[in-house]
Design a protein around this motif. Sequence first.
Motif, short mmCIF file in Angstrom:
data_model
loop_
_atom_site.label_atom_id
_atom_site.label_comp_id
_atom_site.label_asym_id
_atom_site.label_seq_id
_atom_site.Cartn_x
_atom_site.Cartn_y
_atom_site.Cartn_z
N ASN A 99 0.86 -1.18 0.00
CA ASN A 99 0.00 0.00 0.00
C ASN A 99 0.90 1.23 0.00
O ASN A 99 1.51 1.56 1.02
CB ASN A 99 -0.92 0.00 1.21
N PHE A 101 0.24 4.24 0.16
CA PHE A 101 -0.33 5.39 0.85
C PHE A 101 -0.20 5.31 2.37
O PHE A 101 -0.62 6.20 3.08
CB PHE A 101 -1.80 5.57 0.45
N VAL A 102 0.41 4.24 2.87
CA VAL A 102 0.60 4.07 4.30
C VAL A 102 1.60 5.11 4.80
O VAL A 102 2.66 5.28 4.19
CB VAL A 102 1.09 2.64 4.63
N PRO A 103 1.30 5.80 5.88
CA PRO A 103 2.25 6.79 6.38
C PRO A 103 3.50 6.13 6.97
O PRO A 103 3.49 4.95 7.32
CB PRO A 103 1.47 7.54 7.47
N ARG A 121 -1.01 15.91 -1.40
CA ARG A 121 -2.10 15.20 -0.74
C ARG A 121 -2.81 14.37 -1.79
O ARG A 121 -3.11 14.86 -2.88
CB ARG A 121 -3.06 16.19 -0.09
N GLN A 123 -6.19 11.98 -2.28
CA GLN A 123 -7.48 11.62 -1.71
C GLN A 123 -8.31 10.87 -2.73
O GLN A 123 -8.18 11.12 -3.93
CB GLN A 123 -8.26 12.87 -1.30
N VAL A 131 -8.64 6.61 0.53
CA VAL A 131 -7.27 7.12 0.65
C VAL A 131 -7.33 8.59 1.03
O VAL A 131 -8.10 9.36 0.44
CB VAL A 131 -6.51 6.98 -0.69
N ASP A 132 -6.57 8.97 2.02
CA ASP A 132 -6.35 10.37 2.36
C ASP A 132 -4.93 10.43 2.92
O ASP A 132 -4.72 10.27 4.12
CB ASP A 132 -7.37 10.87 3.37
N ALA A 133 -3.96 10.60 2.04
CA ALA A 133 -2.55 10.54 2.42
C ALA A 133 -1.86 11.86 2.12
O ALA A 133 -2.13 12.50 1.12
CB ALA A 133 -1.86 9.41 1.67
N ARG A 134 -0.94 12.22 3.00
CA ARG A 134 -0.15 13.44 2.82
C ARG A 134 1.31 13.04 2.63
O ARG A 134 1.79 12.10 3.26
CB ARG A 134 -0.30 14.35 4.03
N GLU A 142 10.49 10.28 4.32
CA GLU A 142 9.45 10.93 3.52
C GLU A 142 9.90 11.12 2.07
O GLU A 142 9.09 11.00 1.15
CB GLU A 142 9.03 12.26 4.14
N ARG A 145 9.46 7.76 0.50
CA ARG A 145 8.03 7.50 0.30
C ARG A 145 7.52 8.26 -0.91
O ARG A 145 6.75 7.73 -1.71
CB ARG A 145 7.30 7.91 1.58
#
Length: 157
Positions: A99, A101-103, A121, A123, A131-134, A142, A145
């Motif tokens: 995944n 989008f996992v922080p 971002r 979404q 999904v709502d990832a930053r 980061e 990522r």
Amino acid sequence: MLRRLTLTAVASFAALSAAAPAATAVTPLLPLPPLPVLQGDWTGGQDTRKTRLTVTVSESGNRTADGTFELECDPAGGTHPTAQRACDLLAAAAESGANPFVPTDRNAMCTQQAGGPAAARVQGTWQGQNVDARFSRANGCEISRWNNLVPVLPSAR
């Protein structure tokens, strides 16, 4: 006046309490008809596994990459500048079970390097999941990522 209101309320409550069991004893319970919402195609004909994302990017160092883009997959489309490549990356991630989008884990040991002010971002829906990832480039974790999600996110300078 208050005494009269209180007495009326108590009498009404007593009358309703006595009438309720009698009403249910006389009326047999009937099965409810099936709910139409639960019959047939309740998804409205939409594929719940379809990918629909809104990608918002700022300060990436690439003016054409900054902004808000729509990404749809199967088939690839939307306003995303590299929709097909982005969909291919997301499909490969799904096949591998990853995944993207996992922080980052809060306890991760990350190099303290600055990757610039870029922020993003994402979404929407990916593989039937909300999904709502930053994303940022604040440290080594980061940055990695972000880079792992290129071309969904633009290459930052």
